[in-house]
Design an enzyme around this catalytic site. Structure first.
Site, mmCIF file in Angstrom:
data_model
loop_
_atom_site.group_PDB
_atom_site.id
_atom_site.type_symbol
_atom_site.label_atom_id
_atom_site.label_comp_id
_atom_site.label_asym_id
_atom_site.label_seq_id
_atom_site.Cartn_x
_atom_site.Cartn_y
_atom_site.Cartn_z
ATOM 1 N N GLU A 110 31.611 75.394 7.518
ATOM 2 C CA GLU A 110 31.050 74.071 7.228
ATOM 3 C C GLU A 110 30.814 73.369 8.560
ATOM 4 O OE1 GLU A 110 33.287 71.754 4.102
ATOM 5 O OE2 GLU A 110 34.582 73.522 4.202
ATOM 6 N N LYS B 115 31.475 70.521 11.205
ATOM 7 C CA LYS B 115 32.568 69.611 11.530
ATOM 8 C C LYS B 115 31.933 68.266 11.847
ATOM 9 C CE LYS B 115 36.451 68.952 14.693
ATOM 10 N NZ LYS B 115 36.758 67.752 13.941
ATOM 11 N N ARG C 151 38.777 61.772 9.294
ATOM 12 C CA ARG C 151 39.277 62.529 8.152
ATOM 13 C C ARG C 151 40.048 61.578 7.250
ATOM 14 N NH1 ARG C 151 41.648 67.811 8.131
ATOM 15 N NH2 ARG C 151 41.823 68.445 5.938
ATOM 16 N N GLU D 89 35.465 63.564 4.918
ATOM 17 C CA GLU D 89 35.198 62.892 6.183
ATOM 18 C C GLU D 89 34.537 61.549 5.874
ATOM 19 O OE1 GLU D 89 36.015 64.819 8.855
ATOM 20 O OE2 GLU D 89 35.387 63.523 10.509
ATOM 21 N N LYS E 267 38.676 75.008 14.103
ATOM 22 C CA LYS E 267 37.556 74.153 14.478
ATOM 23 C C LYS E 267 36.909 74.758 15.715
ATOM 24 C CE LYS E 267 40.923 70.907 16.363
ATOM 25 N NZ LYS E 267 41.515 69.590 16.197
#
Lengths: 338, 524
Positions: free
Chosen positions: B226, B228, B233, B273, B395
């Site tokens: 996905e 970032k 968050r 997010e 990440k």
């Protein structure tokens, strides 16, 4: 005829404070033909002057630190002994900062200026105490010239250290302290507090201690930390230059409790920044109250400030009708760790 | 109060995380209720006083000290509470120092007009360390390097195996200071407190940075990718007991984003997010920043900076805990839930199709949108695990951009860095003048900081209060994650996340980068 204002005969120059009728500098920042040195810290006693005048202990300390750079000709001057240099008369009085540290009193045609160098007012058995000299212009430092700086009695800080040594008997307490002045004062304070154990030292601190002992200041048993085994240092107190305590050098110690002895330790975040676990507020400078008290005692209508927090001090004394003048001499306050 | 002050001082000067945990644990073991619970609340940032604020302290200081001297002292110390603690005249009274419960109770109950005298009385009766603890309590933010999370780890140790940190985390938001049922449970005198239907925070699952060595061990078919997104968050919790929006650090931020909760008519716990999204386009982080750290928000700001949640995961659907399910199953449940519920101000974080790691590398390098920080890679089979489990989520940030800029101004840092010049304003060439483009205050090592501090003191050309202007001769390599247009900077450009990556003492200032080079990096 009125006496000439000291600003007509004592001038801040790039090289430092210059006295024209005597043709000499006080604590010059670069090599000059004639220099009077207040004390042997490297930001005040720089190498390479032709003729140097200072107190006998200051000259001894300078020779040990600078070798040939201590001055081509050296003239010792005892406390209170008057000397005529060119058209001025001058003498030295103790400043209470470190061994040999002096104030320079200069008289010219009836006006008197006193350059106090660095000084403190707390008792210290390792040097002669500061004596106030009435004057027309008092030249002062302002290292701790903010009202947040109040140095507590040093004995209480030493008690804090000894309590920690008792609490962590399996660890080594290493105290960051500068080689000239702070080291010897700490040792003397520890001895006064009854700490009779040998005190271990980084090699860089030993030469200055020898000169103190030669001037009649007993420091007890000192041992080099560098050659000691780790287990021998458990439960001991070790002194080292501040640069060494956070360095590889400190790895030789058993779980060191990093301590630092300085007036800056009063501000927590500042202590924290240096990785200090036990801050000790012990300074060889005057704190806020001592600076103000000293200015009142010398009774000068005008005060010149060499370095430090001059804005605050000048603001404060103006409230008492004393004129303050910042000299903005760049280059002081860099060695002694305060 | 003295025990609490001592704890804070020892926490501040203790370096190791484990040593801090030991100090907290000892404190919980040796202090009575409700003192220990109140201290816990203070450390976790859960004590709020409606009327006692930083302004009160400032006013008090101004009434007792010279304002000029106070300003100069504050500039040096860098912390309001500490400045007042240090500058306050030494005690003149014989009154005993107040206890922590007395202080908390009085701060809650005393009318605002009587607070200054009350606080002044306390300050007169205490030493500098206790004054500091008192003032920190009032201003909030103890800054002793201990967080709520660390305290909960210490509580877990204190419980001698009765509870794990995440067990405590899950009941935490259903409890209130001084946490008597919590301590009773941890000491084995009572059952675990039942959060029942309270909207509690669930510890989120976090990612590790993808290191070059990890790449070889990745299996593309077992991974999901996905974007970032560069927002914050959040966890949205809606239960019969209430609705909350939490930050990643378990902070309740509901009040700053009322529009996200007002339309919520479902029961679920969602992970996503928080972003500013206009017409389907994610705005740069600077836009979101306008809405952060606010206690309330007005209609204008809500209209101009519309927020939404881009959903990553679903933890609870109704009362059903989905966390034990593998990622793929949770994702299917999330999509299903989303289609069924059509929640307002939310969308789904898209899965990025790819076949090989090389594809991913190319996708990562090609991401131009300012609001994309890089890629998230997730193990398709992994349950939702609290904390930062190894080898589950990664990440993979975009490589930072760098510029060679010239140091223009320096300012003494606040807090931990109050003694050194650690805030740097740097600039780039435009024609033959240097224009400031940003400010950085981290990225350097302690040794580099010491070097910079010294360099700045020796190359100062002018002073403006706490700021020093320096000789325009030192080149700094500045790394940053993106560039945006900005009307707030003279240069018209703002950098995202700038930090000092290297000191380029080898490079003459004339060879530093030009503003045009930076402008080319602005997307759009």
């Amino acid at each position: 005829m009125t006496a000439p204002h000291p600003e007509t005969w004592l001038t801040p120059m790039p090289a430092g404070l210059y006295c024209a009728p005597g043709d000499f500098f006080i604590d010059p920042l670069r090599p000059v033909p004639r220099a009077i040195i207040t004390h042997a810290h490297s930001d005040h006693a720089r190498p390479g002057h032709e003729a140097v005048l200072a107190s006998p202990p200051t000259l001894a300390l300078m020779r040990a630190r600078l070798g040939e750079g201590a001055g081509r000709s050296q003239q010792p001057l005892a406390w209170g002994e008057r000397l005529t240099v060119g058209d001025v008369a001058l003498w030295l009085q103790p400043a209470g900062h470190v061994l040999g540290s002096a104030q320079v009193a200069i008289e010219y045609r009836g006006s008197r200026a006193v350059i106090s160098g660095d000084y403190k007012r707390q008792p210290d058995i390792t040097c002669d105490p500061f004596t106030p000299i009435p004057c027309d212009v008092f030249v002062t430092e302002a290292t701790f010239a903010l009202p947040v700086f109040r140095h507590p009695p040093a004995a209480g800080e030493i008690a804090k250290l000894l309590a920690s040594v008792k609490l962590f008997p399996e660890r080594t307490h290493v105290i960051g302290c500068y080689s000239l002045g702070k080291t010897q004062r700490l040792i003397a304070l520890l001895r006064q507090a009854g700490w009779d154990e040998p005190i271990y030292m980084h090699g860089a601190l030993a030469p200055m201690c020898e000169i103190y002992e030669a001037h009649g200041i007993p420091l007890g048993e000192l041992r080099p930390a560098t050659v000691a085994a780790k287990k021998d240092l458990v439960g001991r107190i070790v002194l080292a230059p501040p640069s060494a305590i956070a360095d590889r050098w400190a790895r030789r110690l058993a779980e060191p409790v990093v301590c630092m002895a300085s007036g800056w330790m009063r501000v927590r975040q500042r202590a924290k920044q240096g990785g200090v676990e036990l801050p000790l507020v012990i300074s060889d400078h005057a704190d806020w109250h001592e600076l103000n008290r000293t200015i009142d005692e010398v009774g000068a209508p005008e005060v010149w400030v060499t370095h430090g927090s001059e804005d605050a001090l000048i603001h404060e004394i103006a409230k008492r009708g004393i004129r303050g003048r910042p000299l903005r001499l760049i280059g002081y306050g860099e060695e002694d760790g305060s | 109060m003295i025990a609490f002050a001592t704890l804070l001082e020892r926490l501040l000067f203790t370096q190791g995380r484990n040593d801090k945990i030991r100090l907290l644990r000892q404190f919980f073991e040796t202090q009575p209720d409700p003192d220990r619970g109140l201290a816990l609340a203070a450390i976790a940032g859960e004590l709020h006083f409606a009327t006692a604020k930083a302004g009160l302290i400032r006013d008090l200081a101004n009434s007792r000290t010279d304002p000029t001297l106070f300003a100069l002292s504050y500039d040096f110390v860098g912390d309001l509470a500490e400045t007042v603690a240090l500058i306050w005249p030494d005690s003149q009274t014989n009154a005993p120092p107040p206890t922590l419960p007395e202080v908390v109770e009085a701060l809650n109950l005393t009318p605002k007009t009587r607070l200054p005298d009350l606080v002044a009385g306390w300050l007169d009766a205490t030493d500098a360390a206790t004054r500091l603890a008192l003032l920190k309590l009032i201003t909030g933010g103890l800054r002793v390097g201990a967080t709520g999370r660390l305290a909960r780890i210490a509580l877990a140790e204190f419980s001698q195996g009765r509870a794990a940190p995440d067990d405590i985390e899950e009941v935490w938001h259903s409890l209130a200071p001084p946490y008597l049922p919590l301590f009773a449970w941890l000491e084995g005198h009572a059952e675990k407190p039942d959060p029942a239907t309270a909207p509690v925070f669930r510890p989120p699952m976090l990612a590790h940075p993808l290191e070059p060595d990890d790449i070889a061990n990745l299996t593309p078919t077992l991974l999901r990718a996905e974007w970032k997104w560069d927002g914050i968050r959040v966890q949205l919790v809606s239960t019969p007991g209430g609705r909350r929006l939490y930050s990643r650090g378990a902070e309740d931020i509901s009040a700053a984003f009322p529009e996200l909760l007002e339309g919520v008519d479902f029961e679920a716990v969602l992970d996503g997010e928080l972003l500013v999204i206009r017409d389907g386009t994610v705005a740069p982080f600077a836009d979101l920043q306008q809405r952060l750290n606010r206690k309330t928000v007005g209609p204008k700001l809500m209209a101009e900076h519309p927020v939404a949640i881009r959903l990553y995961d679903i933890l609870f659907d109704g009362a059903e805990d989905l966390r034990p399910l593998p990622f793929d199953s949770r994702r299917a449940r999330l999509e299903d839930w989303f289609a069924r519920t059509s929640p307002a101000r939310m969308d789904l974080s898209a899965l990025i199709p790819f076949a090989t790691i090389e594809d991913l590398a190319e996708i990562r390098a090609g991401a131009r949108e300012a609001a994309i920080e890089g890629l998230m890679l997730k193990d398709a089979a992994s349950p939702y695990l609290p904390g930062r489990p190894k080898g589950k989520w990664w990440k993979w940030k975009r490589a930072p951009l760098t510029l060679d800029a010239v140091l223009l101004y320096a300012q003494r840092g606040h807090g931990k860095r109050s003694g050194s010049y650690s805030d740097y304003t740097f600039g780039l060439w435009r024609g033959d003048e240097l224009v400031p483009v940003g400010k950085a205050y981290f990225g350097f090592t302690d040794a580099e900081l010491a070097w910079l501090d010294r360099w700045i003191r020796n190359h100062t050309t002018a002073r403006f209060g706490p700021v020093r202007e320096v000789e325009k001769s030192l080149v700094l390599e500045v790394a940053f994650d993106g560039a945006q247009r900005s009307t707030r900077h003279k240069s018209g450009v703002a950098l995202r996340f700038p930090r000092i990556s290297r000191l380029r003492t080898d490079k003459p200032a004339a060879e530093a980068d030009r503003l045009e080079t930076l402008e080319k990096l602005i997307p759009g």
